[in-house]
Design a protein around this motif. Structure first.
Motif, PDB file in Angstrom:
ATOM      1  N   ASP A  85      38.846  29.889  43.779  1.00 45.58           N
ATOM      2  CA  ASP A  85      39.673  29.254  44.796  1.00 45.58           C
ATOM      3  C   ASP A  85      39.165  27.881  45.204  1.00 45.58           C
ATOM      4  OD1 ASP A  85      41.348  30.479  47.571  1.00 45.58           O
ATOM      5  OD2 ASP A  85      40.576  28.479  47.386  1.00 45.58           O
ATOM      6  N   VAL A  96      53.722  26.847  45.183  1.00 46.51           N
ATOM      7  CA  VAL A  96      53.642  27.039  43.742  1.00 46.51           C
ATOM      8  C   VAL A  96      54.053  28.468  43.447  1.00 46.51           C
ATOM      9  CG1 VAL A  96      52.094  27.070  41.784  1.00 46.51           C
ATOM     10  CG2 VAL A  96      51.816  25.366  43.555  1.00 46.51           C
ATOM     11  N   ARG A  97      55.077  28.581  42.673  1.00 48.30           N
ATOM     12  CA  ARG A  97      55.608  29.922  42.439  1.00 48.30           C
ATOM     13  C   ARG A  97      54.961  30.600  41.244  1.00 48.30           C
ATOM     14  NH1 ARG A  97      57.892  31.457  47.074  1.00 48.30           N
ATOM     15  NH2 ARG A  97      58.760  29.615  47.998  1.00 48.30           N
ATOM     16  N   ASP A  98      54.268  29.826  40.446  1.00 45.55           N
ATOM     17  CA  ASP A  98      53.710  30.409  39.234  1.00 45.55           C
ATOM     18  C   ASP A  98      52.260  30.774  39.473  1.00 45.55           C
ATOM     19  OD1 ASP A  98      53.341  31.280  36.773  1.00 45.55           O
ATOM     20  OD2 ASP A  98      53.255  29.309  35.821  1.00 45.55           O
ATOM     21  N   CYS A  99      52.056  32.028  39.734  1.00 38.96           N
ATOM     22  CA  CYS A  99      50.714  32.467  40.116  1.00 38.96           C
ATOM     23  C   CYS A  99      49.807  32.571  38.904  1.00 38.96           C
ATOM     24  CB  CYS A  99      50.796  33.818  40.816  1.00 38.96           C
ATOM     25  SG  CYS A  99      49.252  34.345  41.508  1.00 38.96           S
ATOM     26  N   ASP A 128      40.301  36.511  45.516  1.00 39.63           N
ATOM     27  CA  ASP A 128      41.418  35.772  46.069  1.00 39.63           C
ATOM     28  C   ASP A 128      41.173  35.473  47.530  1.00 39.63           C
ATOM     29  OD1 ASP A 128      41.753  38.763  46.120  1.00 39.63           O
ATOM     30  OD2 ASP A 128      43.121  38.148  47.681  1.00 39.63           O
TER      31      ASP A 128
ATOM     32  N   GLU B 199      40.535  45.130  49.016  1.00 42.65           N
ATOM     33  CA  GLU B 199      41.785  44.951  49.736  1.00 42.65           C
ATOM     34  C   GLU B 199      42.719  46.147  49.628  1.00 42.65           C
ATOM     35  OE1 GLU B 199      43.420  41.458  48.036  1.00 42.65           O
ATOM     36  OE2 GLU B 199      44.253  42.496  46.319  1.00 42.65           O
ATOM     37  N   ARG B 308      50.262  47.843  41.105  1.00 42.08           N
ATOM     38  CA  ARG B 308      49.572  48.559  42.171  1.00 42.08           C
ATOM     39  C   ARG B 308      50.263  48.292  43.513  1.00 42.08           C
ATOM     40  NH1 ARG B 308      43.186  48.387  42.484  1.00 42.08           N
ATOM     41  NH2 ARG B 308      43.413  46.277  43.267  1.00 42.08           N
ATOM     42  N   GLU B 327      51.807  44.636  44.008  1.00 41.41           N
ATOM     43  CA  GLU B 327      51.160  43.397  43.571  1.00 41.41           C
ATOM     44  C   GLU B 327      52.079  42.523  42.743  1.00 41.41           C
ATOM     45  OE1 GLU B 327      47.467  44.326  41.729  1.00 41.41           O
ATOM     46  OE2 GLU B 327      46.436  44.473  43.642  1.00 41.41           O
ATOM     47  N   GLU B 347      57.101  35.522  43.527  1.00 46.16           N
ATOM     48  CA  GLU B 347      56.092  35.538  42.466  1.00 46.16           C
ATOM     49  C   GLU B 347      54.795  34.896  42.935  1.00 46.16           C
ATOM     50  OE1 GLU B 347      57.425  33.898  38.846  1.00 46.16           O
ATOM     51  OE2 GLU B 347      58.858  35.524  38.506  1.00 46.16           O
ATOM     52  N   GLY B 348      54.943  33.794  43.612  1.00 47.41           N
ATOM     53  CA  GLY B 348      53.755  33.105  44.101  1.00 47.41           C
ATOM     54  C   GLY B 348      53.530  33.418  45.567  1.00 47.41           C
ATOM     55  N   ASN B 349      52.603  32.726  46.140  1.00 45.72           N
ATOM     56  CA  ASN B 349      52.344  32.922  47.561  1.00 45.72           C
ATOM     57  C   ASN B 349      53.314  32.091  48.381  1.00 45.72           C
ATOM     58  OD1 ASN B 349      48.945  33.222  46.714  1.00 45.72           O
ATOM     59  ND2 ASN B 349      50.245  34.839  47.502  1.00 45.72           N
ATOM     60  N   ALA B 354      47.349  30.770  47.088  1.00 45.03           N
ATOM     61  CA  ALA B 354      46.088  31.415  47.462  1.00 45.03           C
ATOM     62  C   ALA B 354      45.580  32.303  46.345  1.00 45.03           C
ATOM     63  CB  ALA B 354      46.274  32.221  48.728  1.00 45.03           C
ATOM     64  N   LYS B 355      46.302  32.333  45.231  1.00 45.71           N
ATOM     65  CA  LYS B 355      45.905  33.130  44.061  1.00 45.71           C
ATOM     66  C   LYS B 355      45.678  34.582  44.419  1.00 45.71           C
ATOM     67  CE  LYS B 355      43.539  29.181  42.225  1.00 45.71           C
ATOM     68  NZ  LYS B 355      42.247  28.540  42.170  1.00 45.71           N
ATOM     69  N   SER B 356      46.559  35.093  45.207  1.00 48.53           N
ATOM     70  CA  SER B 356      46.367  36.483  45.599  1.00 48.53           C
ATOM     71  C   SER B 356      47.638  37.280  45.350  1.00 48.53           C
ATOM     72  CB  SER B 356      46.019  36.546  47.082  1.00 48.53           C
ATOM     73  OG  SER B 356      46.212  37.854  47.543  1.00 48.53           O
ATOM     74  N   PRO B 357      47.536  38.391  44.663  1.00 46.81           N
ATOM     75  CA  PRO B 357      48.722  39.221  44.463  1.00 46.81           C
ATOM     76  C   PRO B 357      48.966  40.173  45.637  1.00 46.81           C
ATOM     77  CG  PRO B 357      46.899  40.114  43.236  1.00 46.81           C
ATOM     78  CD  PRO B 357      46.371  38.927  43.973  1.00 46.81           C
ATOM     79  N   TRP B 358      48.127  40.125  46.619  1.00 44.94           N
ATOM     80  CA  TRP B 358      48.252  41.051  47.743  1.00 44.94           C
ATOM     81  C   TRP B 358      49.501  40.728  48.557  1.00 44.94           C
ATOM     82  CZ3 TRP B 358      48.177  40.298  53.116  1.00 44.94           C
ATOM     83  CH2 TRP B 358      48.021  41.447  53.887  1.00 44.94           C
ATOM     84  N   ARG B 375      48.677  36.401  51.772  1.00 42.44           N
ATOM     85  CA  ARG B 375      47.455  35.836  52.352  1.00 42.44           C
ATOM     86  C   ARG B 375      47.705  34.507  53.077  1.00 42.44           C
ATOM     87  NH1 ARG B 375      44.624  39.830  52.604  1.00 42.44           N
ATOM     88  NH2 ARG B 375      43.738  40.836  50.800  1.00 42.44           N
ATOM     89  N   ILE B 409      44.560  38.786  56.597  1.00 44.24           N
ATOM     90  CA  ILE B 409      43.969  40.023  56.100  1.00 44.24           C
ATOM     91  C   ILE B 409      44.909  41.196  56.348  1.00 44.24           C
ATOM     92  CG2 ILE B 409      41.982  41.581  56.278  1.00 44.24           C
ATOM     93  CD1 ILE B 409      41.210  38.903  55.224  1.00 44.24           C
TER      94      ILE B 409
END
Lengths: 534, 971
Positions: A85, A96-99, A128, B199, B308, B327, B347-349, B354-358, B375, B409
């Motif tokens: 991160d 950004v929609r493309d994770c 994350d 998480e 998940r 996720e 799909e994204g945050n 935040a690079k989180s699938p939560w 997140r 969180i």
């Protein structure tokens, strides 16, 4: 004795620490014997604390170590590590929609077997969540002084979290030594920490007196200039809360005239707040003057003049703050109040409109409420009032003023407005906070009656269409019948009318209502029977 | 009431943009009032204005009834629970080594089979053709044994090893080391992350719903997972009863359990209406149960998610409605009995990457508007419209005063507190958001927790003036209690400071000490991360019970009560009383144990002691007493404390230091069960070789102690008394009979033995062996004759005319070269009193000394001293004279004109072996008193001069020497 050396070098600071400590001492324990100890710099040494090791950080951005010959290549692992991160990427104007693409950002060097490694990468999820670095953790280059002050701070924190004020105070007396810190950022931090902890302890400690707090604030104000405005503001709040209005005004006036070189953004904001609060207090004085002069009927000229001075002071300050985006409810109310008193309705309306409709401001429901109330006071047209309320309704469909909007719409009587009124009502009852409101359900019952009379039942059906799949479960269950009956019979009766109209006579709610009514009837019969017997 | 919106809100700046603050100052929870506004009371006087602060500093507080948590269930034996040790990703070479060593089959089996033919184990004759391609295993073994797997096992064979590596490096492993290393590294990193913050557990796997309430008790049902993998769902009836005014939860009946396919991650419980819906989330499945107050819970429906599942929430508004998020970024509305209905997909945050699938979702005040969170923030989305219609409730940014790096969180809809309030927690703060006024938080706390809060409970108390929020974190087990009020008619206000509740980890310090390895075991068990929290609020007698579930399925609880002034004072007084009791009885084991296990308190007490001793009139708090300092100085100072002190401090102590007996008993049984469940030995520990000694030492079983029990106790009491006085325990002070006094044996009368051998032996015992033989063999005949002659001469002289003393002196001096101090004293004495002849003198001495005649042959062997002082002197002389050869010379004797002579004597005695010395030593004591025989005189001279001056004896000899000198000078 590191601390002693520092003491020699920084006698000025030390004196400050001692003075603060002294004041503190007097509060938390009557004996001043300890005051002198702090200057000698031996308090920190005198306590030993078990070290609480914070979680060590994950080995971010570490270089590849030399390991056994069997580890041939783990470049990708490190590459991925570097892709962790990035805070700079935190804020993006367009989401950004493309994770999935982010994982590949840093893998420049190994593109030849990307496809092969795909499952592996999918399996491993990179952190994350930036878990905060434990600020209280040990750092690699830490002197003994820093270590003991860190441990001391931990102890104070523990004490405060467990509400042991006395103990915390004793530790804090030792902690004053951190004011002797050499590096500026650390020293600023120490000032901030001491101010926060010290004022908290003084607020909570049973032995603390107002003079102690005042003195502490005064000392802290001049320990590092950065905090001056903040502490002044806080000080005046404290004085206000303890009922020392005049002292608070004095504090703010002093703070207002404070000048120190270049101001940071935070300081500038604090200064604006100080001006605003100063204006607000002037407004309060104005009110009191107004009250006293109105009592005297005629009132002497000087009193009126004084009142006018307050008005002008307040006006200037409040005008300024109202230009900045924010929530300024008390200020707006006061300003408008004054303007109204001096018959500047135009100005007041402008202020309120600005406050409600300026897009830089947050969507504050109260802004619309103030505008509506002002219009109502001024006796403006219903149309204007309805317009304001409609905007409020769009923001907060469950606002209590929606009932007023409903009645306003009802008064106008056209089909369109009736439809809107029904919508308002439906929206209001969608919200679970109005679920048990007798007033709302009575309105609904009246509305149904009206629509029946006017033969506009199709409006009802339109509204019902989107709700028929969930309102029965939300409002008209047997459980609700019982609960409503316990709450108030009126509510039950109102709701039954609505339920029978919307869902039908044979709905569960109605059936249950009938049962309950029968029960009630039976009980009453028994009672009267018994009475008669007697 | 909930429909109202505050008339005025606290002033605040509205910033937009990314978070600017950095997480630096760690004390944001304290010190500030925030903002203030005046409450229009309608009065003209300024003094009547009441002001409202954003943070009310002195709020109502909850006080824990006991200082530690108590276990609710007996511990399930879980064979292994992971310790809190965080794996380091850089450890992967170690793990690889372990893999190669212990899983060699998996690591090398393929190559094993291929190379099998080429290794010779010495089993049979080798074919000629094979010899060239075969490696003897003997050599290999030697190679391996010398390697020994130390740090770099291949170092001595570096060259050969690298050759082997070149040859076989890329074929010998079944799994390429590079790949293995990488995988291990990733796995370790993942494990580490999971240990720090897992998480999947968000929301917590502990639920509670109320069944019925009466005036004295409250009945509810606790929903919790059990078994080692937490894969059995239990519904257990709980009754909260008041015992001695303390509410205690108790389990009733047996639990109803259902096996679940997977570890239970979250339990979500809806409100209790006619029935209550309980949602259970595992990693890829979600299930829902329905329970009523009368019927037992029934499973209703299960759904399966592709990715998940991260969230499952039961609707507070509609029965049988749940929200599921996974996720994949999709959120579903799940109506029981129907399939999932997708209402939002991201799909994204939401606000930044935040690079989180939560993902998380929750309900809101409107049953058809759902909250969707990740997140980066929270959004409300209306599920009725087809296209996503949403608006922000909360986002990480400057608006809500976030710090950089802050992430959401958990979010929770606080339906039971305020229908429009949502709780949002981040690593640093907790926010109360009002959905009617999005973006700006109504309340912001800095919760001051070390690890992010993943579990939350909110309780709206009966008075409705104060709402309590309890946050729980996972890895550090922290529980933090926050309070706020308002949000309806008046603006929301923070009450008081965050309060930390006790957690199982810290309770161990207050428990009785265990044997170290058990203590460690228990400690490890108690430090297992938390997996969920629940709260039971009992409004009849205002009390709050907080339950905490750990990852191994243990449930601990603690009870809180509102800390009113009265109760605090009472608790304080009680504490004082208790403490005085403990002070009287001395330090209890509890205290000493506490001081061992709880360094914090120890330090505190230490520092207090210090402070007390440093200040003259210390305002010592009762804290010191709580910690049980038994030092007299503290007690002395504490005693004169007056009531004023107590009153002033009553506010300061919301924590009772006591632990009730019932709780201790509970812990005891819990520890017992835990211990008994831990029978299985760890996998890798090898038993060391032991020798049985059972048959070697037989024990008849009779008690060795002849004292009775009463006597022992009385003895102990005596001992304690004596120790207090710091004196010695003597027999007289005890009730024991005085010990028998053994009579000393009679002195041996050597004269009764007439034979030669006996005489010789007794004489040589005295050291006169040489003399005896000389006597016997007549070697000293001439000497004796000479002696006799002299004697006779002396007798003649005494009989004849009086001679001058100087004459006698010179004669003796001429012969002897040096004189003993005593002999000179004698002569001095004689000089002073010429009437006294030496025989009378000797007679005088002999009468004084009351001793036998100094007959050499028939002397009584008697070491019994005349006086104890003298005897000790003698003894020291003996030992000293034995070492005389090695002893440095007395400086006082240097410069003495007779020193060379004496040196000669020294050499002489050294030549004469030890026998001579013994003679000296033995004769000294007696010869000193009877300076008759010359030989003895010689030795005595050498003795007295050689010995270092010690004690009164030597002093006297020296003074006599001085006297002698004076006498000489007189000549």
């Amino acid at each position: 004795m590191y601390a002693t050396c520092v003491t020699l070098k920084f006698t000025r600071r030390c004196g400050e620490a001692a003075r603060i400590a002294d004041r503190f001492n007097r509060t938390v324990r009557p004996s001043p014997a300890l005051g002198g100890m702090i200057t000698n710099g031996c308090m920190l040494k005198s306590f030993k604390v078990t070290e609480e090791k914070g979680n060590p950080l994950p080995p971010q951005r570490e270089k590849k170590p030399k390991t056994s010959p069997c580890v041939l290549r783990c470049g990708t692992a490190y590459g991925n590590l570097l892709a962790m991160d990035d805070i700079s990427a935190e804020w993006m104007t367009s989401p950004v929609r493309d994770c999935g693409s982010d994982n590949d950002v840093s893998n420049d060097d190994d593109d030849e077997d990307d496809e092969e490694e795909e499952p592996i990468r999918k399996r491993s999820k990179w952190p994350d969540l930036p878990i905060p670095a434990p600020w209280y953790g040990e750092t690699s280059k830490e002197t003994g002084f820093h270590r003991s002050s860190r441990l001391c701070l931990n102890q104070i924190r523990e004490c405060l979290l467990e509400h042991r004020w006395q103990e915390a105070a004793e530790y804090l007396i030792s902690y004053f030594q951190t004011l002797e810190e050499i590096s500026t950022p650390r020293q600023l931090l120490a000032t901030e920490i001491i101010f926060r902890l010290g004022s908290e302890i003084l607020h909570q400690h049973p032995n603390s007196k107002l003079e102690d707090v005042n003195h502490f604030f005064d000392l802290m104000k001049n320990t590092g200039v950065r905090g001056y405005l903040k502490i002044s503001l806080e000080h005046s709040f404290h004085l206000l809360l303890t009922g020392n209005f005049d002292d608070a005004v004095r504090q703010l006036t002093t703070a207002e005239s404070w000048r120190y070189g270049k101001q940071s953004a935070v300081q500038a904001d604090k200064m604006k707040l100080i001006h605003a609060y100063r204006g607000f207090l002037s407004y309060l004085s104005w009110i009191s003057k107004k009250g006293s002069s109105s009592e005297d009927d005629d009132g002497d000229v000087s009193a009126i003049q004084e009142m006018h001075t307050y008005f002008r002071q307040a006006c200037i300050s409040l005008q300024e703050i109202l230009k900045l985006p924010g929530v300024w409810d008390p200020f707006v109310v006061g300003y408008v109040n004054m303007l109204e008193f001096y018959n500047d309705h135009e100005g007041a309306l402008n202020v309120l409109k600005e406050y409600a409709y300026d897009s830089r401001f947050p969507p504050n429901p109260n802004a619309h409420v103030y505008l509506y109330r002002f219009l109502k006071r001024q006796g403006s047209t219903e149309k204007k009032q309805i317009r304001v309320l409609k905007i409020l309704g769009a923001l907060v469909p469950s606002h209590e003023l929606m009932l007023e909007l409903f009645s306003l719409l009802l008064e106008s009587g056209t089909e369109q407005s009736l439809k809107e009124a029904l919508d308002v009502l439906f929206n209001l009852l969608d919200d679970c906070s109005w679920k048990h409101s007798v007033a709302a359900w009575t309105c609904f019952r009246n509305m149904i009656k009206l629509l029946r009379r006017k033969k506009l039942k199709h409006l009802l059906e339109e509204g019902w269409e989107t709700r028929k799949d969930w309102w029965p479960a939300f409002h008209f269950r047997t459980y609700h019948a019982r609960a409503d009956f316990q709450l108030s019979r009126q509510l039950l009766l109102m709701k039954v009318v609505v339920a029978s109209t919307l869902v039908g006579n044979k709905c569960m709610y109605c059936r249950r209502k009938n049962e309950l009514e029968n029960e009630r009837e039976a009980r009453r019969m028994i009672k009267t029977h018994k009475k008669r017997k007697r | 009431m909930d429909s109202k919106f505050p008339d005025q809100l606290f002033p605040v700046f509205y910033y937009t943009g990314p978070p600017k603050k950095k997480a630096d100052c760690p004390v944001h929870a304290w010190g500030l009032h925030g903002h203030v506004y005046g409450n229009d009371s309608g009065s003209a006087e300024v003094a009547d204005w009441s002001f409202l602060a954003q943070r009310k500093v002195n709020g109502p507080t909850w006080a824990p009834v006991e200082s530690i948590v108590a276990p609710l269930l007996p511990p399930k034996s879980v064979n292994k629970w992971s310790s809190r040790h965080l794996p380091s990703a850089m450890d992967f070479p170690k793990h690889m080594q372990n893999f190669y060593l212990y899983k060699s089959e998996d690591a090398f089996s393929t190559m094993n089979h291929l190379l099998e033919d080429h290794f010779d184990f010495g089993s049979g004759e080798l074919k000629e053709c094979m010899k060239k391609t075969t490696v003897s295993m003997k050599n290999m073994e030697r190679f391996m044994s010398s390697a020994k797997f130390i740090k770099c096992p291949l170092k001595p064979f570096e060259k050969r090893a690298s050759l082997y590596n070149n040859l076989l490096g890329d074929v010998i492993h079944d799994i390429p080391p590079g790949l293995l290393g990488e995988l291990l590294y990733e796995e370790l990193t993942l494990q580490r992350e999971e240990k720090q913050f897992n998480e999947v557990a968000t929301g917590g796997a502990l639920g509670f719903f109320l069944i019925s309430t009466s005036n004295t008790s409250q009945e509810g049902c606790l929903v919790y997972p059990r078994k080692a993998a937490l894969n059995s769902l239990n519904f257990h009836k709980v009754v909260v009863e008041f015992q001695e005014n303390i509410p205690r939860p108790k389990f009733m009946n047996k639990p109803i359990n259902y096996g679940v396919n997977g570890t239970i991650r979250q339990v979500s419980v809806g409100p209790m209406e006619e029935s209550v819906y309980v949602g259970v989330r595992t990693d890829y499945n979600c299930g829902v149960w329905v329970a009523t107050s009368a019927q037992k819970p029934q499973p209703l429906d299960v759904v399966n998610t592709q990715e998940r599942a991260t969230c499952l929430t039961v609707s507070p508004h509609m029965p049988g409605e749940l929200l599921v998020a996974s996720e994949s970024g999709v959120a579903y509305l799940w109506t029981v009995g129907r399939s999932l209905q997708k209402f939002r997909e991201e799909e994204g945050n939401l606000y930044f990457n935040a690079k989180s699938p939560w993902r998380w979702c929750d309900f809101s005040a409107h049953p058809r508007v759902m909250l969707y969170a990740d997140r980066t923030g929270l959004e409300l989305s209306d599920i009725r419209s087809k296209e996503t219609c949403s608006h922000t409730v909360f986002r990480i940014g400057a608006t809500s005063g976030c710090k950089s790096g802050e992430r959401v969180i958990l979010s929770r809809y606080l339906c039971n507190v305020n229908t429009h309030h949502h709780l949002v927690t981040t690593q640093h703060s907790a926010y109360i958001m009002d959905e009617r006024f999005p973006c700006l938080p109504m309340i912001k706390w800095d919760h001051m927790m070390a690890s992010p809060p993943m579990f939350a409970q909110a309780v709206g108390t009966a008075s409705q003036h104060q709402n309590t929020v309890i946050l729980g974190s996972q890895s550090s087990q922290e529980l933090t209690l926050l309070q706020y009020s308002g949000g309806n008619a008046v603006a929301a206000q923070v009450l008081g400071a965050p309060q930390k509740l006790s957690c199982p980890m810290k309770s161990l310090a207050d428990l009785p000490v265990q044997i170290p390895h058990r203590q460690k075991n228990v400690q490890e068990r108690l430090t297992v991360p938390a997996a969920g929290i629940a709260s039971i609020y009992y409004d009849k007698e205002e009390s709050l019970c907080v339950l905490q579930l750990s990852e191994v399925g243990d449930i601990f609880y603690q009870t809180l009560r509102p800390a009113s002034q009265d109760s605090l004072q009472a608790a304080h007084k009680e504490m004082l009383n208790e403490d005085s009791v403990t002070e009287q009885s001395g330090s209890s084991p509890q205290e000493s144990q506490e001081s061992v296990n709880n360094p914090r308190t120890n330090i505190v007490s230490q520092s207090k002691c210090k402070i007390v001793s440093q200040s003259d009139c210390p305002p010592e708090t009762s804290d010191a007493r709580i910690h049980g300092i038994n030092e007299p100085c503290v007690n002395m100072i504490l005693n004169p404390l007056t009531e004023q002190e107590d009153v002033s401090l009553s506010k300061d102590i919301p924590r009772p230091a006591k632990v009730s007996k019932a709780t201790l008993l509970k812990w005891k049984s819990w520890l017992n069960v835990l211990r008994n469940g831990q029978r299985s030995t760890p996998r890798y520990s090898q038993l060391h070789w032991t020798l049985k000694t059972k048959d070697h030492f037989t024990f008849d079983g009779k008690p060795r102690d002849i004292l009775g029990k009463d006597q022992i106790t009385s003895l102990r009491n005596n001992m304690r008394e004596v120790m207090e006085k710091k004196s010695v325990l003597t027999c007289g002070a005890t009730s024991l009979s005085p010990p028998e006094v053994l009579p000393t044996p009679h002195p041996v009368d050597t004269q009764s033995w007439g034979d030669d051998l006996s005489q010789r032996l007794s004489v040589s015992w005295e050291g006169g062996w040489k003399d005896w033989w000389e006597e016997k063999l007549g070697l000293n005949r001439e000497k004796r004759i000479e002696e006799l002659r002299r004697k006779r001469r002396r007798l003649k002289r005494t009989r004849g005319p009086r001679v001058a003393l100087s004459g006698s002196f010179t004669t003796s001096a001429s012969y002897q070269s040096d004189l003993d101090g005593w002999s000179s004293a004698v002569s001095d004495f004689g000089g002073q009193d010429p009437d006294l002849d030496s025989s009378t003198f000797s007679g005088y001495l002999s009468t004084q000394e009351d001793s036998a005649e100094p007959e050499r042959t028939g002397r009584v062997l008697q070491h019994e001293p005349k006086g104890s002082k003298l005897s000790s002197e003698e003894k020291s002389n003996v030992t000293l004279s034995r070492n005389k050869a090695k002893m440095p010379k007395d400086p006082s004797q240097e410069g003495n004109p007779k020193a060379p002579k004496q040196l000669k004597q020294d050499y002489m005695s050294a030549l004469f072996s030890s026998q001579e010395e013994v003679v000296d030593a033995g004769t000294e004591g007696t010869d000193f008193f009877f300076p008759m025989s010359l030989s003895s005189q010689v030795s005595s001279i050498s003795n007295s001069q050689r010995k270092p001056s010690l004690g009164p004896f030597s002093q006297s000899s020296q003074s006599s020497k001085q006297g002698k000198k004076r006498a000489r000078m007189g000549f």
